[in-house]
Design a protein around this motif. Structure first.
Motif, PDB file in Angstrom:
ATOM      1  N   UNK A   1       0.856  -1.188   0.000  1.00 20.57           N
ATOM      2  CA  UNK A   1       0.000   0.000   0.000  1.00 20.57           C
ATOM      3  C   UNK A   1       0.893   1.240   0.000  1.00 20.57           C
ATOM      4  N   UNK A   2       0.304   2.409   0.250  1.00 23.79           N
ATOM      5  CA  UNK A   2       1.012   3.661  -0.006  1.00 23.79           C
ATOM      6  C   UNK A   2       2.310   3.807   0.800  1.00 23.79           C
ATOM      7  N   UNK A   3       2.266   3.512   2.097  1.00 21.20           N
ATOM      8  CA  UNK A   3       3.457   3.705   2.923  1.00 21.20           C
ATOM      9  C   UNK A   3       4.320   2.469   3.028  1.00 21.20           C
ATOM     10  N   UNK A   4       3.863   1.337   2.506  1.00 26.06           N
ATOM     11  CA  UNK A   4       4.690   0.137   2.519  1.00 26.06           C
ATOM     12  C   UNK A   4       5.907   0.286   1.625  1.00 26.06           C
ATOM     13  N   UNK A   5       5.814   1.159   0.624  1.00 22.78           N
ATOM     14  CA  UNK A   5       6.954   1.399  -0.262  1.00 22.78           C
ATOM     15  C   UNK A   5       8.115   2.023   0.492  1.00 22.78           C
ATOM     16  N   UNK A   6       7.816   2.670   1.615  1.00 21.37           N
ATOM     17  CA  UNK A   6       8.854   3.343   2.392  1.00 21.37           C
ATOM     18  C   UNK A   6       9.180   2.578   3.670  1.00 21.37           C
ATOM     19  N   UNK A   7       8.140   2.155   4.402  1.00 21.40           N
ATOM     20  CA  UNK A   7       8.375   1.575   5.720  1.00 21.40           C
ATOM     21  C   UNK A   7       7.787   0.208   5.950  1.00 21.40           C
ATOM     22  N   UNK A   8       7.317  -0.484   4.912  1.00 15.66           N
ATOM     23  CA  UNK A   8       6.771  -1.824   5.072  1.00 15.66           C
ATOM     24  C   UNK A   8       7.841  -2.827   5.460  1.00 15.66           C
ATOM     25  N   UNK A   9       7.427  -3.939   6.059  1.00 14.07           N
ATOM     26  CA  UNK A   9       8.406  -4.901   6.577  1.00 14.07           C
ATOM     27  C   UNK A   9       9.222  -5.565   5.474  1.00 14.07           C
ATOM     28  N   UNK A  10       8.703  -5.618   4.247  1.00 20.14           N
ATOM     29  CA  UNK A  10       9.431  -6.227   3.148  1.00 20.14           C
ATOM     30  C   UNK A  10      10.202  -5.210   2.309  1.00 20.14           C
ATOM     31  N   UNK A  11      10.035  -3.923   2.618  1.00 21.38           N
ATOM     32  CA  UNK A  11      10.668  -2.882   1.798  1.00 21.38           C
ATOM     33  C   UNK A  11      12.186  -3.008   1.803  1.00 21.38           C
ATOM     34  N   UNK A  12      12.752  -3.340   2.950  1.00 24.53           N
ATOM     35  CA  UNK A  12      14.209  -3.432   3.068  1.00 24.53           C
ATOM     36  C   UNK A  12      14.775  -4.516   2.161  1.00 24.53           C
ATOM     37  N   UNK A  13      13.954  -5.522   1.826  1.00 25.71           N
ATOM     38  CA  UNK A  13      14.424  -6.618   0.979  1.00 25.71           C
ATOM     39  C   UNK A  13      14.039  -6.443  -0.484  1.00 25.71           C
ATOM     40  N   UNK A  14      12.905  -5.787  -0.746  1.00 26.71           N
ATOM     41  CA  UNK A  14      12.410  -5.725  -2.118  1.00 26.71           C
ATOM     42  C   UNK A  14      12.427  -4.331  -2.739  1.00 26.71           C
ATOM     43  N   UNK A  15      12.301  -3.290  -1.912  1.00 26.73           N
ATOM     44  CA  UNK A  15      12.234  -1.924  -2.446  1.00 26.73           C
ATOM     45  C   UNK A  15      13.596  -1.229  -2.370  1.00 26.73           C
ATOM     46  N   UNK A  16      14.181  -1.219  -1.194  1.00 22.03           N
ATOM     47  CA  UNK A  16      15.442  -0.491  -1.004  1.00 22.03           C
ATOM     48  C   UNK A  16      16.537  -0.943  -1.970  1.00 22.03           C
ATOM     49  N   UNK A  17      16.777  -2.264  -2.134  1.00 20.65           N
ATOM     50  CA  UNK A  17      17.845  -2.684  -3.056  1.00 20.65           C
ATOM     51  C   UNK A  17      17.605  -2.229  -4.489  1.00 20.65           C
ATOM     52  N   UNK A  18      16.340  -2.221  -4.896  1.00 17.03           N
ATOM     53  CA  UNK A  18      16.004  -1.767  -6.247  1.00 17.03           C
ATOM     54  C   UNK A  18      16.410  -0.311  -6.445  1.00 17.03           C
ATOM     55  N   UNK A  19      16.174   0.501  -5.428  1.00 18.61           N
ATOM     56  CA  UNK A  19      16.518   1.924  -5.501  1.00 18.61           C
ATOM     57  C   UNK A  19      18.027   2.126  -5.458  1.00 18.61           C
ATOM     58  N   UNK A  20      18.703   1.408  -4.571  1.00 14.01           N
ATOM     59  CA  UNK A  20      20.162   1.533  -4.455  1.00 14.01           C
ATOM     60  C   UNK A  20      20.837   1.157  -5.773  1.00 14.01           C
ATOM     61  N   UNK A  21      20.400   0.060  -6.380  1.00 15.50           N
ATOM     62  CA  UNK A  21      20.987  -0.368  -7.653  1.00 15.50           C
ATOM     63  C   UNK A  21      20.784   0.680  -8.736  1.00 15.50           C
ATOM     64  N   UNK A  22      19.586   1.266  -8.780  1.00 15.06           N
ATOM     65  CA  UNK A  22      19.292   2.287  -9.799  1.00 15.06           C
ATOM     66  C   UNK A  22      20.190   3.504  -9.623  1.00 15.06           C
ATOM     67  N   UNK A  23      20.286   4.015  -8.405  1.00 16.32           N
ATOM     68  CA  UNK A  23      21.116   5.198  -8.175  1.00 16.32           C
ATOM     69  C   UNK A  23      22.591   4.900  -8.405  1.00 16.32           C
ATOM     70  N   UNK A  24      23.041   3.709  -8.007  1.00 15.71           N
ATOM     71  CA  UNK A  24      24.451   3.348  -8.189  1.00 15.71           C
ATOM     72  C   UNK A  24      24.831   3.336  -9.666  1.00 15.71           C
ATOM     73  N   UNK A  25      23.907   2.886 -10.515  1.00 18.77           N
ATOM     74  CA  UNK A  25      24.181   2.845 -11.960  1.00 18.77           C
ATOM     75  C   UNK A  25      24.389   4.239 -12.540  1.00 18.77           C
ATOM     76  N   UNK A  26      23.780   5.225 -11.905  1.00 26.82           N
ATOM     77  CA  UNK A  26      23.870   6.603 -12.435  1.00 26.82           C
ATOM     78  C   UNK A  26      24.818   7.479 -11.624  1.00 26.82           C
TER      79      UNK A  26
END
Length: 576
Positions: free
Chosen positions: A549-574
């Protein structure tokens, strides 16, 4: 309270470390952690920079808190800084985080285990969270007293002094007593049954009421100019005089009042300041004389008429004060707050190419999209190397977003009746009914987090600490995102979608599969405009769970495993 003073160029800035103390008192202490860390003072040059270690506001869990002044305003924006880990890879650019509408920094730092900001700093990013004007620890004014009267304290004051259905101060509000003079025991012996002095005339302080009424009219003409695109003075003028007319109609004095109303309407609605200055006081005096004459009547309908009239003016003035106080919109964030924060971060971190990474959640992502579009239109560099948006869109027309609940406030007259929406207070009041039997408002939880995705204590912390008061003026502009063409500027003539296709900044756009506020179809409505070679679009969530849901993208229990790495990889590439 700790007050820190720093010399910034030729300006003196005073920062209160305990600006959130009042807000913290409203919430369970189990969520607050005592912490000592650096509070860096603002400085005009690195040679003059200084830092000291003090006790931070309890609500702030960042490594440092910075305050930056917005030029030509009395706002000091709060920047929460998370210093990158020395063991992490070195990154070339700082990272700016932007929150959603009516929220503060806490959503990005809910706990040690569910902290998006701390995760990004552990990955080497110098991470900054901006609290825009009116949010969190951002303050108004350059003195200690004005810092104490921050928006956080204002929200608590409004909770203690609620507004009624018309948006004016309730019965518990403190009467300023500017118009009615206190009657002593000696004087009371000389009053007749109607409150008229037997020997000395009325105890009503006529001169003070004339002054009060005059100030109200002048303020209508001058200080509210530009609150709405058109017609705001006329609406407010009509609202006040409708209230007065009702009083005088009961007292059978409406004929003389209507004559004065007609003469006042011209200069006030036209904002003719010179005309107001020369005419309003005389007309106010005539109006007061009508009331006073009616008070001398023997009619029982006139009992306490003077006091009722004075109370009407006082309550209207309180509403007027709220409108003036909460006088900002999306464009103020876009044109002033975000650029000011970006420049300050650049000055502190000195990236080689002068560019930042930025991540925006909800309205924060809308700000990033709007900035890219506006810069393309004006032929300017946006200052971003790459951006990430979480549950954000500029166009909600094709979606079933629950934000449509805001649409009743799209009417300017309604916005003037309800000048602010105390979102934080409302959610805090509703939380017991959504989290405990009989779960009358359990649907509210679904707006924030999908079932099982956020620990109950963290959800409670988010509800009780993350939301602030929202100006109706801001809501009025955001509701244009539900109209044909999507979000517009305050004039209604610039569509922020129109130039997004020219952007050359890489974008990662993430959506939650059960996001009711910004559904995936709304996210895609904006994503499809961006050149395909520059945009990555992903919907988080699986058929059998977990869901986002809306805040799970930031603070949901699975975000650290599924959302955060996706963002880190994207920023690292650029990060080249």
């Amino acid at each position: 309270m700790h007050i820190f003073v720093a010399d910034v160029g030729s300006k003196l800035q005073i920062v209160a470390a305990s600006a959130s103390t009042a807000r913290s008192a409203l919430h369970p202490p189990k969520f607050l952690r005592f912490k000592r860390a650096k509070i860096r003072l603002l400085s005009s040059s690195s040679s003059n920079s200084s830092s000291s270690v003090f006790a931070k506001p309890l609500i702030c869990t960042a490594d440092e808190i910075h305050y930056v002044a917005v030029p030509d305003t009395d706002w000091r924006l709060a920047l929460w800084r998370y210093v990158p880990s020395l063991q992490a890879p070195r990154r070339n650019r700082p990272l700016l985080l932007l929150s959603g509408v009516g929220t503060n920094a806490i959503g990005f730092d809910l706990s040690t285990e569910s902290s998006f900001a701390r995760h990004m700093s552990s990955q080497g990013f110098d991470t900054w969270i901006l609290e825009v004007r009116g949010a969190g620890l951002s303050t108004r004014g350059a003195t200690a007293d004005s810092v104490e009267r921050s928006m956080i304290s204002d929200t608590i004051y409004e909770l203690a002094n609620p507004v009624d259905k018309n948006g004016v101060g309730g019965a518990s509000s403190i009467k300023q007593n500017l118009s009615i003079r206190t009657v002593t025991s000696t004087e009371s012996q000389n009053l007749d049954a109607n409150g008229i002095g037997k020997d000395m005339g009325t105890v009503w302080d006529e001169s003070q009421l004339v002054t009060k009424l005059t100030e109200t009219f002048v303020r209508l003409s001058e200080r509210l100019s530009g609150f709405l695109s058109e017609g705001q003075s006329r609406v407010m003028f009509a609202k006040l005089f409708d209230q007065i007319s009702k009083l005088l109609e009961d007292a059978q004095l409406s004929e003389g009042f209507n004559e004065i109303r007609g003469k006042l309407s011209g200069p006030i609605e036209a904002n003719q300041k010179s005309a107001v200055a020369t005419q309003v006081r005389d007309l106010s005096q005539r109006l007061v004389n009508i009331i006073e004459e009616g008070q001398r009547s023997v009619s029982p309908k006139l009992f306490n008429l003077q006091e009722r009239f004075s109370t009407t003016i006082d309550n209207f003035q309180k509403q007027l004060d709220l409108i003036v106080k909460y006088d900002w919109d999306f464009d103020d964030y876009l044109q002033e707050d975000v650029p000011t924060a970006m420049e300050y971060i650049r000055t502190k971190t000195k990236p080689e190419d002068g560019k930042l990474f930025a991540i925006g959640h909800s309205m924060g992502g809308m700000l990033l999209y709007a900035m890219l579009s506006r810069c393309c239109f004006e032929g300017r560099n946006s200052g971003f190397k790459a951006v990430v948006t979480l549950g954000s869109s500029l166009d909600y027309t094709t979606s079933r977003s629950s934000l449509k609940l805001l649409l009743p406030l799209a009417d300017p007259a309604q916005a003037l009746n309800v000048p602010v929406v105390p979102l934080g207070t409302m959610l805090a009041a509703a939380h017991p009914f959504s989290s405990r039997p009989p779960y009358i408002l359990s649907w509210l939880n679904d707006q924030i987090s999908a079932e099982g995705m956020m620990h109950p204590e963290l959800l409670e912390k988010l509800v009780l600490n993350n939301f602030c008061t929202i100006p109706a003026k801001l809501i009025l502009q955001l509701t244009t995102a539900f109209r044909q063409g999507g979000l517009r500027d305050r004039t209604g003539t610039f569509f922020y979608k129109d130039h997004l296709h020219k952007s050359e900044v890489p974008v990662l756009a993430l959506a939650g599969d059960q996001d009711l506020i910004c559904p995936p179809e709304a996210v895609y409505e904006t994503v499809k405009i961006i050149p395909q070679n520059l945009v990555t679009y992903k919907v988080l969530g699986e058929e059998n769970g977990p869901h986002y849901a809306h805040y799970d993208l930031v603070g949901g229990r699975m975000a650290v495993h599924q959302v955060y790495p996706c963002i880190v990889d994207f920023l690292a590439r650029h990060d080249t």
